[in-house]
Design an enzyme around this catalytic site. Sequence first.
Site, PDB file in Angstrom:
ATOM      1  N   GLU A 292       0.826  -1.209   0.000  1.00 38.93           N
ATOM      2  CA  GLU A 292       0.000   0.000   0.000  1.00 38.93           C
ATOM      3  C   GLU A 292       0.862   1.261   0.000  1.00 38.93           C
ATOM      4  O   GLU A 292       1.948   1.290   0.583  1.00 38.93           O
ATOM      5  CB  GLU A 292      -0.883  -0.010   1.254  1.00 38.93           C
ATOM      6  CG  GLU A 292      -1.732   1.247   1.432  1.00 38.93           C
ATOM      7  CD  GLU A 292      -2.280   1.406   2.838  1.00 38.93           C
ATOM      8  OE1 GLU A 292      -3.151   2.277   3.030  1.00 38.93           O
ATOM      9  OE2 GLU A 292      -1.844   0.677   3.751  1.00 38.93           O
ATOM     10  N   LYS A 357      -9.719   3.082  -2.491  1.00 38.11           N
ATOM     11  CA  LYS A 357     -10.162   2.653  -1.168  1.00 38.11           C
ATOM     12  C   LYS A 357     -11.483   3.309  -0.809  1.00 38.11           C
ATOM     13  O   LYS A 357     -11.626   4.534  -0.887  1.00 38.11           O
ATOM     14  CB  LYS A 357      -9.085   2.989  -0.127  1.00 38.11           C
ATOM     15  CG  LYS A 357      -9.376   2.447   1.259  1.00 38.11           C
ATOM     16  CD  LYS A 357      -8.219   2.716   2.203  1.00 38.11           C
ATOM     17  CE  LYS A 357      -8.450   2.115   3.572  1.00 38.11           C
ATOM     18  NZ  LYS A 357      -7.325   2.381   4.502  1.00 38.11           N
ATOM     19  N   CYS A 412      -5.465  -1.973   3.347  1.00 39.18           N
ATOM     20  CA  CYS A 412      -5.224  -1.802   4.773  1.00 39.18           C
ATOM     21  C   CYS A 412      -6.388  -2.331   5.599  1.00 39.18           C
ATOM     22  O   CYS A 412      -6.764  -3.489   5.493  1.00 39.18           O
ATOM     23  CB  CYS A 412      -4.920  -0.340   5.077  1.00 39.18           C
ATOM     24  SG  CYS A 412      -4.295  -0.053   6.758  1.00 39.18           S
TER      25      CYS A 412
END
Length: 532
Positions: A292, A357, A412
Amino acid sequence: MSGFSRLADRVILSWGWPRRLIALGCGAVGALALAPLDLWPLLAVPMTAAVWLIDGSVAESRSGGLWSAATAGWWWGFGYHLAGLWWLGAAFLVEADKFAWAMPLGVVALPAFLAIFPAAGFALARMLWPTGAGRILILAAALALSEWLRGHVLTGFPWNVYGMMLAGPAWLAQSASLIGLYGLTALAVAIGAAPAALGTGEAGAARWRAPALATLALASMAGFGAWRIPPEPVAAVSGIRLRLMQPNLPQDAKFSPRNSEMILSHYLALSDRATSPATSGVQDATHLIWPESAFPFLLGRTPQALARIAALLPPSTTLITGAARAGEMLPGESRPPIYNSIQVVNDEGVITGSYDKVHLVPFGEYLPPFLDRLIRALGLSEFVSVPGGFASGNRRTPLLVRGLPPAAALICYEVIFPGAAMPGGPRPGFILNLTNDGWFGQTSGPYQHLAQARLRAIEEGLPLVRVANTGISAVADHYGRIRAALPLGEAGVLDTTLPRAGAAPPYARFGDLFFAGVVASLMLAGVIMRRR
Protein backbone atom coordinates in the site's frame (compact mmCIF):
# COMPACT_ATOMS: atom_id res chain seq x y z
CA MET A 1 -17.41 -23.75 50.11
CA SER A 2 -14.85 -24.45 47.37
CA GLY A 3 -12.02 -22.08 46.49
CA PHE A 4 -13.76 -21.34 43.18
CA SER A 5 -16.95 -20.36 45.00
CA ARG A 6 -14.98 -18.10 47.35
CA LEU A 7 -13.38 -16.44 44.31
CA ALA A 8 -16.82 -15.91 42.78
CA ASP A 9 -18.10 -14.36 46.01
CA ARG A 10 -15.16 -11.97 46.18
CA VAL A 11 -15.92 -10.71 42.67
CA ILE A 12 -19.69 -10.56 43.19
CA LEU A 13 -19.45 -8.73 46.51
CA SER A 14 -16.70 -6.31 45.45
CA TRP A 15 -17.57 -2.62 45.21
CA GLY A 16 -15.90 0.71 44.51
CA TRP A 17 -12.35 0.72 43.22
CA PRO A 18 -11.67 -2.96 43.95
CA ARG A 19 -14.62 -3.83 41.67
CA ARG A 20 -13.34 -1.52 38.94
CA LEU A 21 -9.82 -2.91 39.14
CA ILE A 22 -11.10 -6.49 38.98
CA ALA A 23 -13.07 -5.61 35.85
CA LEU A 24 -10.09 -3.78 34.34
CA GLY A 25 -7.64 -6.60 35.05
CA CYS A 26 -9.88 -9.44 33.89
CA GLY A 27 -10.71 -7.58 30.69
CA ALA A 28 -7.00 -7.05 30.02
CA VAL A 29 -6.30 -10.79 30.35
CA GLY A 30 -8.60 -11.34 27.37
CA ALA A 31 -6.08 -9.63 25.10
CA LEU A 32 -3.68 -12.53 25.71
CA ALA A 33 -6.07 -14.75 23.76
CA LEU A 34 -5.48 -12.63 20.65
CA ALA A 35 -2.63 -12.75 18.14
CA PRO A 36 0.30 -13.07 18.37
CA LEU A 37 0.03 -15.14 21.58
CA ASP A 38 -3.31 -16.82 20.76
CA LEU A 39 -3.69 -18.18 24.31
CA TRP A 40 -7.34 -18.87 23.59
CA PRO A 41 -8.17 -20.79 26.83
CA LEU A 42 -7.63 -17.51 28.68
CA LEU A 43 -10.91 -16.20 27.24
CA ALA A 44 -12.46 -17.92 30.28
CA VAL A 45 -11.02 -15.22 32.56
CA PRO A 46 -12.81 -12.13 31.18
CA MET A 47 -16.02 -13.96 30.30
CA THR A 48 -16.38 -15.72 33.66
CA ALA A 49 -15.61 -12.46 35.46
CA ALA A 50 -18.26 -10.72 33.36
CA VAL A 51 -20.95 -13.09 34.69
CA TRP A 52 -19.91 -12.52 38.30
CA LEU A 53 -19.66 -8.75 37.86
CA ILE A 54 -23.23 -8.60 36.57
CA ASP A 55 -24.29 -10.95 39.39
CA GLY A 56 -22.96 -8.31 41.76
CA SER A 57 -25.39 -5.74 40.36
CA VAL A 58 -28.51 -7.89 40.78
CA ALA A 59 -29.12 -6.99 44.43
CA GLU A 60 -29.43 -3.29 43.58
CA SER A 61 -32.55 -1.53 42.34
CA ARG A 62 -33.34 -1.78 38.64
CA SER A 63 -31.87 1.61 37.74
CA GLY A 64 -28.98 1.22 40.16
CA GLY A 65 -28.33 -2.30 38.92
CA LEU A 66 -28.23 -1.19 35.29
CA TRP A 67 -25.75 1.57 36.13
CA SER A 68 -23.63 -0.79 38.22
CA ALA A 69 -23.53 -3.36 35.40
CA ALA A 70 -22.75 -0.73 32.76
CA THR A 71 -19.95 0.72 34.89
CA ALA A 72 -18.41 -2.72 35.37
CA GLY A 73 -18.76 -3.35 31.63
CA TRP A 74 -17.00 -0.10 30.83
CA TRP A 75 -13.99 -0.90 33.03
CA TRP A 76 -13.95 -4.47 31.69
CA GLY A 77 -13.98 -3.23 28.09
CA PHE A 78 -11.46 -0.50 28.83
CA GLY A 79 -9.02 -3.09 30.16
CA TYR A 80 -9.54 -5.34 27.14
CA HIS A 81 -9.00 -2.60 24.56
CA LEU A 82 -6.19 -0.93 26.49
CA ALA A 83 -4.26 -4.23 26.51
CA GLY A 84 -5.25 -5.10 22.95
CA LEU A 85 -4.58 -1.73 21.27
CA TRP A 86 -1.56 -0.37 23.17
CA TRP A 87 0.52 -0.67 19.99
CA LEU A 88 -1.37 2.25 18.43
CA GLY A 89 0.99 4.48 20.39
CA ALA A 90 3.82 3.53 18.01
CA ALA A 91 2.14 5.50 15.21
CA PHE A 92 2.39 8.73 17.21
CA LEU A 93 6.15 8.29 17.57
CA VAL A 94 6.89 8.01 13.84
CA GLU A 95 7.06 11.81 13.70
CA ALA A 96 7.22 12.43 17.42
CA ASP A 97 7.81 16.17 17.05
CA LYS A 98 4.40 16.48 15.38
CA PHE A 99 2.25 13.81 16.95
CA ALA A 100 3.62 12.66 20.33
CA TRP A 101 1.26 15.10 22.07
CA ALA A 102 -1.71 13.13 20.69
CA MET A 103 -0.57 9.70 21.90
CA PRO A 104 -3.09 9.61 24.79
CA LEU A 105 -5.89 10.04 22.23
CA GLY A 106 -4.98 6.77 20.54
CA VAL A 107 -3.74 4.76 23.49
CA VAL A 108 -6.29 5.82 26.15
CA ALA A 109 -9.15 7.80 24.58
CA LEU A 110 -9.92 5.24 21.85
CA PRO A 111 -10.13 2.29 24.31
CA ALA A 112 -12.24 4.49 26.59
CA PHE A 113 -14.67 5.14 23.72
CA LEU A 114 -14.75 1.50 22.59
CA ALA A 115 -15.54 0.46 26.17
CA ILE A 116 -18.95 2.08 25.77
CA PHE A 117 -20.07 -0.93 23.72
CA PRO A 118 -19.40 -3.65 26.32
CA ALA A 119 -20.92 -1.26 28.90
CA ALA A 120 -24.11 -1.31 26.83
CA GLY A 121 -23.83 -5.08 26.49
CA PHE A 122 -23.53 -5.53 30.27
CA ALA A 123 -26.53 -3.24 30.82
CA LEU A 124 -28.64 -5.13 28.29
CA ALA A 125 -27.70 -8.43 29.89
CA ARG A 126 -28.59 -7.05 33.34
CA MET A 127 -32.07 -6.07 32.08
CA LEU A 128 -32.79 -9.71 31.18
CA TRP A 129 -30.58 -11.39 33.79
CA PRO A 130 -31.97 -14.77 34.92
CA THR A 131 -30.61 -17.12 37.55
CA GLY A 132 -28.62 -20.25 36.79
CA ALA A 133 -27.01 -21.13 33.48
CA GLY A 134 -29.47 -19.01 31.49
CA ARG A 135 -27.53 -15.87 32.33
CA ILE A 136 -24.54 -17.21 30.34
CA LEU A 137 -26.72 -17.33 27.22
CA ILE A 138 -28.04 -13.82 27.87
CA LEU A 139 -24.48 -12.49 28.27
CA ALA A 140 -23.37 -14.17 25.03
CA ALA A 141 -26.26 -12.64 23.08
CA ALA A 142 -25.85 -9.17 24.62
CA LEU A 143 -22.08 -8.93 24.09
CA ALA A 144 -22.29 -10.37 20.58
CA LEU A 145 -24.91 -7.75 19.72
CA SER A 146 -22.82 -4.95 21.23
CA GLU A 147 -19.81 -6.11 19.20
CA TRP A 148 -21.89 -6.08 16.02
CA LEU A 149 -22.83 -2.49 16.83
CA ARG A 150 -19.16 -1.62 17.40
CA GLY A 151 -18.45 -2.91 13.90
CA HIS A 152 -21.09 -0.68 12.31
CA VAL A 153 -21.72 2.50 14.34
CA LEU A 154 -19.86 5.63 13.08
CA THR A 155 -18.36 3.66 10.14
CA GLY A 156 -17.40 0.87 12.55
CA PHE A 157 -14.22 -0.37 14.18
CA PRO A 158 -14.41 -4.19 14.51
CA TRP A 159 -10.79 -4.63 15.58
CA ASN A 160 -10.25 -7.45 18.11
CA VAL A 161 -13.90 -8.47 18.20
CA TYR A 162 -14.21 -11.13 20.92
CA GLY A 163 -14.60 -13.91 18.35
CA MET A 164 -10.94 -13.35 17.42
CA MET A 165 -10.07 -15.10 20.70
CA LEU A 166 -11.09 -18.36 18.98
CA ALA A 167 -9.58 -17.49 15.59
CA GLY A 168 -5.99 -18.53 16.31
CA PRO A 169 -6.23 -22.32 15.90
CA ALA A 170 -7.33 -23.14 12.35
CA TRP A 171 -9.48 -26.01 13.64
CA LEU A 172 -11.56 -23.61 15.76
CA ALA A 173 -11.61 -20.76 13.22
CA GLN A 174 -13.40 -22.88 10.58
CA SER A 175 -16.72 -22.21 12.32
CA ALA A 176 -16.48 -18.68 10.89
CA SER A 177 -17.28 -20.20 7.49
CA LEU A 178 -20.74 -20.94 8.91
CA ILE A 179 -21.53 -18.04 11.25
CA GLY A 180 -18.85 -15.41 10.63
CA LEU A 181 -16.87 -13.42 13.17
CA TYR A 182 -19.89 -12.16 15.10
CA GLY A 183 -21.35 -15.65 15.42
CA LEU A 184 -17.92 -16.80 16.59
CA THR A 185 -18.13 -14.01 19.16
CA ALA A 186 -21.36 -15.38 20.63
CA LEU A 187 -19.71 -18.80 20.95
CA ALA A 188 -16.55 -17.32 22.50
CA VAL A 189 -18.55 -15.50 25.18
CA ALA A 190 -20.75 -18.49 25.97
CA ILE A 191 -17.85 -20.95 26.11
CA GLY A 192 -15.65 -18.60 28.10
CA ALA A 193 -18.40 -17.75 30.59
CA ALA A 194 -19.43 -21.35 31.27
CA PRO A 195 -17.01 -21.85 34.22
CA ALA A 196 -18.94 -19.14 36.11
CA ALA A 197 -21.59 -21.77 36.84
CA LEU A 198 -19.08 -23.74 38.91
CA GLY A 199 -18.77 -20.90 41.40
CA THR A 200 -22.42 -19.86 41.54
CA GLY A 201 -25.86 -21.09 40.56
CA GLU A 202 -27.15 -24.66 40.79
CA ALA A 203 -25.84 -27.12 43.32
CA GLY A 204 -24.65 -30.67 42.77
CA ALA A 205 -24.39 -32.16 39.31
CA ALA A 206 -26.49 -29.37 37.78
CA ARG A 207 -23.62 -26.91 38.19
CA TRP A 208 -21.63 -28.90 35.64
CA ARG A 209 -24.28 -28.53 32.95
CA ALA A 210 -22.93 -25.27 31.44
CA PRO A 211 -19.24 -26.35 31.46
CA ALA A 212 -20.24 -29.67 29.90
CA LEU A 213 -22.16 -27.92 27.12
CA ALA A 214 -19.23 -25.53 26.55
CA THR A 215 -16.86 -28.50 26.27
CA LEU A 216 -19.25 -30.13 23.81
CA ALA A 217 -19.39 -26.91 21.77
CA LEU A 218 -15.58 -26.72 21.65
CA ALA A 219 -15.37 -30.38 20.66
CA SER A 220 -17.96 -29.83 17.92
CA MET A 221 -16.03 -26.83 16.59
CA ALA A 222 -12.80 -28.81 16.63
CA GLY A 223 -14.47 -31.78 14.93
CA PHE A 224 -15.97 -29.57 12.25
CA GLY A 225 -12.58 -27.92 11.67
CA ALA A 226 -10.80 -31.26 11.40
CA TRP A 227 -13.47 -32.48 8.95
CA ARG A 228 -13.40 -29.30 6.86
CA ILE A 229 -9.63 -28.89 6.48
CA PRO A 230 -8.17 -31.47 4.07
CA PRO A 231 -4.79 -33.01 4.90
CA GLU A 232 -3.37 -32.16 1.48
CA PRO A 233 -2.51 -28.65 0.24
CA VAL A 234 -4.98 -26.78 -1.94
CA ALA A 235 -4.05 -26.96 -5.62
CA ALA A 236 -2.65 -23.82 -7.25
CA VAL A 237 -4.15 -21.91 -10.16
CA SER A 238 -2.10 -22.97 -13.16
CA GLY A 239 0.07 -20.46 -14.98
CA ILE A 240 0.25 -17.92 -12.12
CA ARG A 241 3.56 -17.15 -10.40
CA LEU A 242 3.36 -14.38 -7.82
CA ARG A 243 6.27 -12.36 -6.46
CA LEU A 244 5.45 -10.40 -3.30
CA MET A 245 7.88 -7.58 -2.46
CA GLN A 246 8.20 -6.42 1.16
CA PRO A 247 10.47 -3.32 1.23
CA ASN A 248 10.54 -2.79 5.02
CA LEU A 249 11.02 0.97 4.70
CA PRO A 250 10.94 3.10 7.85
CA GLN A 251 7.65 4.94 8.07
CA ASP A 252 9.26 8.34 8.59
CA ALA A 253 11.17 7.91 5.30
CA LYS A 254 8.35 6.40 3.27
CA PHE A 255 6.27 9.54 2.79
CA SER A 256 9.06 12.07 2.32
CA PRO A 257 9.21 13.34 -1.32
CA ARG A 258 12.96 13.83 -1.04
CA ASN A 259 13.28 10.04 -0.74
CA SER A 260 11.44 9.34 -4.00
CA GLU A 261 14.50 8.23 -5.93
CA MET A 262 15.80 6.06 -3.10
CA ILE A 263 12.43 4.39 -2.60
CA LEU A 264 11.86 3.54 -6.25
CA SER A 265 15.44 2.27 -6.67
CA HIS A 266 15.01 0.10 -3.57
CA TYR A 267 11.76 -1.35 -4.92
CA LEU A 268 13.24 -2.10 -8.34
CA ALA A 269 16.40 -3.72 -6.98
CA LEU A 270 14.56 -5.78 -4.36
CA SER A 271 11.91 -6.91 -6.85
CA ASP A 272 14.57 -8.38 -9.13
CA ARG A 273 16.48 -10.17 -6.38
CA ALA A 274 17.08 -13.86 -6.94
CA THR A 275 15.82 -15.90 -3.99
CA SER A 276 17.77 -19.07 -4.80
CA PRO A 277 20.21 -20.42 -7.40
CA ALA A 278 17.21 -21.78 -9.27
CA THR A 279 15.47 -18.40 -9.63
CA SER A 280 16.29 -15.41 -11.78
CA GLY A 281 14.42 -12.57 -10.11
CA VAL A 282 11.33 -10.98 -11.57
CA GLN A 283 11.80 -12.94 -14.81
CA ASP A 284 10.15 -15.91 -13.11
CA ALA A 285 7.00 -14.01 -12.08
CA THR A 286 3.78 -13.41 -13.96
CA HIS A 287 2.67 -10.85 -11.35
CA LEU A 288 4.77 -8.61 -9.11
CA ILE A 289 2.94 -7.10 -6.12
CA TRP A 290 4.05 -4.08 -4.04
CA PRO A 291 2.41 -2.83 -0.79
CA GLU A 292 0.00 0.00 0.00
CA SER A 293 0.96 3.65 -0.62
CA ALA A 294 4.20 2.58 -2.19
CA PHE A 295 5.41 6.02 -3.34
CA PRO A 296 5.63 9.56 -1.96
CA PHE A 297 4.43 10.81 -5.36
CA LEU A 298 1.53 10.28 -7.76
CA LEU A 299 2.55 7.32 -9.91
CA GLY A 300 0.10 8.17 -12.69
CA ARG A 301 1.64 11.64 -13.05
CA THR A 302 5.28 10.53 -12.91
CA PRO A 303 6.19 9.14 -16.35
CA GLN A 304 9.83 8.67 -15.37
CA ALA A 305 8.80 6.19 -12.66
CA LEU A 306 6.48 4.34 -15.03
CA ALA A 307 9.29 4.08 -17.57
CA ARG A 308 11.65 2.59 -14.99
CA ILE A 309 8.99 0.10 -13.94
CA ALA A 310 8.43 -0.86 -17.57
CA ALA A 311 12.16 -1.45 -17.97
CA LEU A 312 12.07 -3.84 -15.01
CA LEU A 313 9.05 -5.89 -16.06
CA PRO A 314 9.58 -8.76 -18.50
CA PRO A 315 7.08 -9.16 -21.36
CA SER A 316 3.63 -10.18 -20.08
CA THR A 317 4.54 -9.52 -16.41
CA THR A 318 2.19 -7.18 -14.55
CA LEU A 319 2.81 -4.99 -11.51
CA ILE A 320 0.09 -4.50 -8.88
CA THR A 321 0.99 -1.72 -6.48
CA GLY A 322 -0.45 0.60 -3.90
CA ALA A 323 -0.25 4.25 -4.97
CA ALA A 324 -1.93 7.57 -4.40
CA ARG A 325 -4.09 8.52 -7.39
CA ALA A 326 -5.37 11.94 -8.46
CA GLY A 327 -8.93 12.09 -9.74
CA GLU A 328 -10.52 14.65 -12.00
CA MET A 329 -10.81 18.16 -10.61
CA LEU A 330 -14.40 19.36 -10.65
CA PRO A 331 -15.46 22.98 -11.30
CA GLY A 332 -15.01 25.14 -8.23
CA GLU A 333 -12.45 22.83 -6.60
CA SER A 334 -8.97 24.08 -5.77
CA ARG A 335 -7.33 20.69 -6.17
CA PRO A 336 -8.23 17.25 -7.52
CA PRO A 337 -9.37 14.54 -5.12
CA ILE A 338 -6.56 12.19 -4.03
CA TYR A 339 -7.38 8.51 -3.57
CA ASN A 340 -5.57 5.76 -1.70
CA SER A 341 -5.51 3.25 -4.53
CA ILE A 342 -4.27 0.01 -5.98
CA GLN A 343 -2.99 0.46 -9.53
CA VAL A 344 -2.14 -2.11 -12.20
CA VAL A 345 0.84 -1.39 -14.48
CA ASN A 346 1.66 -3.49 -17.55
CA ASP A 347 5.08 -4.23 -19.03
CA GLU A 348 4.84 -1.09 -21.22
CA GLY A 349 4.46 1.20 -18.20
CA VAL A 350 0.75 1.84 -18.80
CA ILE A 351 -1.72 1.90 -15.90
CA THR A 352 -4.47 -0.48 -17.00
CA GLY A 353 -6.68 -0.59 -13.92
CA SER A 354 -7.20 0.72 -10.41
CA TYR A 355 -9.24 0.39 -7.25
CA ASP A 356 -9.86 3.32 -4.88
CA LYS A 357 -10.16 2.65 -1.17
CA VAL A 358 -13.78 2.98 -0.04
CA HIS A 359 -13.57 2.58 3.75
CA LEU A 360 -11.09 5.19 4.95
CA VAL A 361 -9.56 5.31 8.43
CA PRO A 362 -11.23 8.11 10.45
CA PHE A 363 -8.70 10.65 11.77
CA GLY A 364 -5.93 8.74 9.97
CA GLU A 365 -6.88 9.18 6.31
CA TYR A 366 -9.56 11.83 6.52
CA LEU A 367 -11.08 14.35 8.88
CA PRO A 368 -14.44 16.11 8.85
CA PRO A 369 -13.89 19.49 7.12
CA PHE A 370 -14.51 21.54 10.29
CA LEU A 371 -12.00 19.44 12.24
CA ASP A 372 -9.44 19.68 9.45
CA ARG A 373 -9.72 23.49 9.50
CA LEU A 374 -9.42 23.55 13.28
CA ILE A 375 -6.28 21.42 13.31
CA ARG A 376 -4.61 23.59 10.70
CA ALA A 377 -5.65 26.77 12.50
CA LEU A 378 -3.84 25.44 15.57
CA GLY A 379 -0.71 24.82 13.51
CA LEU A 380 -1.07 21.04 13.72
CA SER A 381 -1.16 18.47 10.91
CA GLU A 382 -2.81 15.16 10.03
CA PHE A 383 -1.09 11.79 9.86
CA VAL A 384 -1.60 11.63 6.11
CA SER A 385 0.22 14.41 4.28
CA VAL A 386 -2.72 15.11 1.94
CA PRO A 387 -4.52 18.40 2.67
CA GLY A 388 -8.04 17.51 3.69
CA GLY A 389 -7.19 13.80 3.67
CA PHE A 390 -7.93 11.16 1.06
CA ALA A 391 -11.14 11.03 -0.93
CA SER A 392 -13.24 7.90 -0.64
CA GLY A 393 -13.90 5.59 -3.58
CA ASN A 394 -17.49 5.39 -4.75
CA ARG A 395 -18.04 1.66 -4.34
CA ARG A 396 -16.18 -1.59 -3.95
CA THR A 397 -15.47 -3.07 -7.38
CA PRO A 398 -13.46 -6.15 -8.42
CA LEU A 399 -9.89 -5.48 -9.54
CA LEU A 400 -9.32 -6.94 -13.00
CA VAL A 401 -5.74 -7.93 -13.76
CA ARG A 402 -4.48 -9.67 -16.87
CA GLY A 403 -3.79 -13.32 -16.15
CA LEU A 404 -5.51 -13.37 -12.73
CA PRO A 405 -9.05 -14.17 -11.61
CA PRO A 406 -11.01 -11.09 -10.47
CA ALA A 407 -9.72 -9.89 -7.09
CA ALA A 408 -11.57 -8.59 -4.05
CA ALA A 409 -9.20 -5.67 -3.49
CA LEU A 410 -8.97 -4.43 0.10
CA ILE A 411 -6.57 -1.71 1.23
CA CYS A 412 -5.22 -1.80 4.77
CA TYR A 413 -7.96 -1.96 7.38
CA GLU A 414 -10.77 -2.55 4.88
CA VAL A 415 -10.01 -6.23 5.43
CA ILE A 416 -11.18 -6.18 9.07
CA PHE A 417 -14.88 -5.76 8.20
CA PRO A 418 -16.70 -9.12 8.06
CA GLY A 419 -19.47 -9.30 5.51
CA ALA A 420 -18.19 -6.22 3.68
CA ALA A 421 -15.12 -7.63 1.95
CA MET A 422 -16.68 -8.67 -1.33
CA PRO A 423 -17.26 -6.37 -4.32
CA GLY A 424 -20.47 -6.36 -6.29
CA GLY A 425 -20.93 -8.67 -9.25
CA PRO A 426 -19.62 -12.20 -9.80
CA ARG A 427 -17.71 -13.86 -6.99
CA PRO A 428 -13.97 -13.04 -7.15
CA GLY A 429 -11.22 -15.64 -7.21
CA PHE A 430 -9.12 -14.33 -4.32
CA ILE A 431 -8.71 -11.56 -1.74
CA LEU A 432 -5.92 -9.05 -2.37
CA ASN A 433 -4.93 -7.04 0.70
CA LEU A 434 -2.26 -4.37 0.32
CA THR A 435 -1.33 -2.64 3.55
CA ASN A 436 1.27 -0.55 5.34
CA ASP A 437 1.63 -1.59 8.96
CA GLY A 438 4.94 0.24 9.22
CA TRP A 439 3.24 2.78 11.50
CA PHE A 440 3.16 0.19 14.27
CA GLY A 441 6.70 -1.20 14.29
CA GLN A 442 7.55 -4.50 15.96
CA THR A 443 4.33 -4.76 17.98
CA SER A 444 1.32 -7.06 18.11
CA GLY A 445 -0.63 -4.80 15.71
CA PRO A 446 0.60 -6.36 12.44
CA TYR A 447 -0.05 -9.87 13.81
CA GLN A 448 -3.60 -8.93 14.77
CA HIS A 449 -4.13 -7.40 11.32
CA LEU A 450 -2.98 -10.59 9.59
CA ALA A 451 -5.20 -12.71 11.84
CA GLN A 452 -8.26 -10.71 10.79
CA ALA A 453 -7.36 -10.88 7.10
CA ARG A 454 -6.92 -14.64 7.46
CA LEU A 455 -10.40 -14.95 8.97
CA ARG A 456 -11.89 -13.17 5.93
CA ALA A 457 -10.39 -15.94 3.77
CA ILE A 458 -12.19 -18.55 5.90
CA GLU A 459 -15.49 -16.65 5.91
CA GLU A 460 -15.50 -16.10 2.15
CA GLY A 461 -13.88 -19.36 1.05
CA LEU A 462 -11.24 -17.46 -0.91
CA PRO A 463 -7.43 -17.49 -0.83
CA LEU A 464 -5.69 -14.42 0.57
CA VAL A 465 -2.71 -12.60 -0.95
CA ARG A 466 -1.39 -9.98 1.47
CA VAL A 467 1.52 -7.62 0.85
CA ALA A 468 2.70 -5.26 3.60
CA ASN A 469 5.46 -2.65 3.72
CA THR A 470 7.13 -3.99 6.87
CA GLY A 471 5.21 -7.26 7.09
CA ILE A 472 3.62 -9.58 7.54
CA SER A 473 3.27 -10.40 3.83
CA ALA A 474 1.66 -13.81 3.30
CA VAL A 475 -0.42 -16.09 1.13
CA ALA A 476 -3.15 -18.21 2.73
CA ASP A 477 -5.55 -20.73 1.25
CA HIS A 478 -9.31 -20.55 1.78
CA TYR A 479 -8.99 -22.54 5.02
CA GLY A 480 -6.78 -19.80 6.47
CA ARG A 481 -3.65 -21.94 6.32
CA ILE A 482 -0.57 -19.78 5.71
CA ARG A 483 1.26 -21.25 2.72
CA ALA A 484 4.13 -18.78 2.63
CA ALA A 485 5.05 -15.62 4.56
CA LEU A 486 7.76 -13.02 5.10
CA PRO A 487 8.59 -12.19 8.74
CA LEU A 488 7.72 -8.87 10.32
CA GLY A 489 10.45 -6.27 10.03
CA GLU A 490 12.46 -7.89 7.22
CA ALA A 491 12.96 -6.80 3.61
CA GLY A 492 12.57 -9.52 1.03
CA VAL A 493 10.62 -11.10 -1.79
CA LEU A 494 8.35 -14.11 -1.71
CA ASP A 495 7.82 -16.31 -4.76
CA THR A 496 4.60 -18.25 -4.49
CA THR A 497 1.56 -19.54 -6.32
CA LEU A 498 -2.11 -18.62 -6.00
CA PRO A 499 -4.25 -21.28 -4.27
CA ARG A 500 -7.55 -22.16 -5.91
CA ALA A 501 -10.73 -20.71 -4.46
CA GLY A 502 -13.11 -22.96 -2.58
CA ALA A 503 -16.87 -23.19 -2.89
CA ALA A 504 -18.72 -20.32 -1.25
CA PRO A 505 -19.38 -21.37 2.39
CA PRO A 506 -22.67 -20.53 4.14
CA TYR A 507 -21.37 -17.25 5.57
CA ALA A 508 -20.31 -16.05 2.12
CA ARG A 509 -23.83 -16.77 0.84
CA PHE A 510 -25.98 -15.61 3.74
CA GLY A 511 -23.80 -13.15 5.66
CA ASP A 512 -24.88 -12.34 9.21
CA LEU A 513 -28.28 -14.03 8.85
CA PHE A 514 -27.00 -17.02 10.84
CA PHE A 515 -25.51 -14.66 13.42
CA ALA A 516 -28.90 -13.01 13.88
CA GLY A 517 -30.41 -16.46 14.39
CA VAL A 518 -27.75 -17.38 16.96
CA VAL A 519 -28.31 -14.17 18.95
CA ALA A 520 -32.09 -14.51 18.81
CA SER A 521 -31.91 -18.14 19.92
CA LEU A 522 -29.59 -17.37 22.83
CA MET A 523 -31.76 -14.45 23.92
CA LEU A 524 -34.94 -16.52 23.70
CA ALA A 525 -33.43 -19.41 25.65
CA GLY A 526 -32.21 -17.02 28.36
CA VAL A 527 -35.60 -15.34 28.66
CA ILE A 528 -37.37 -18.70 28.93
CA MET A 529 -35.00 -19.74 31.70
CA ARG A 530 -35.62 -16.42 33.46
CA ARG A 531 -39.38 -16.98 33.42
CA ARG A 532 -38.98 -20.49 34.75
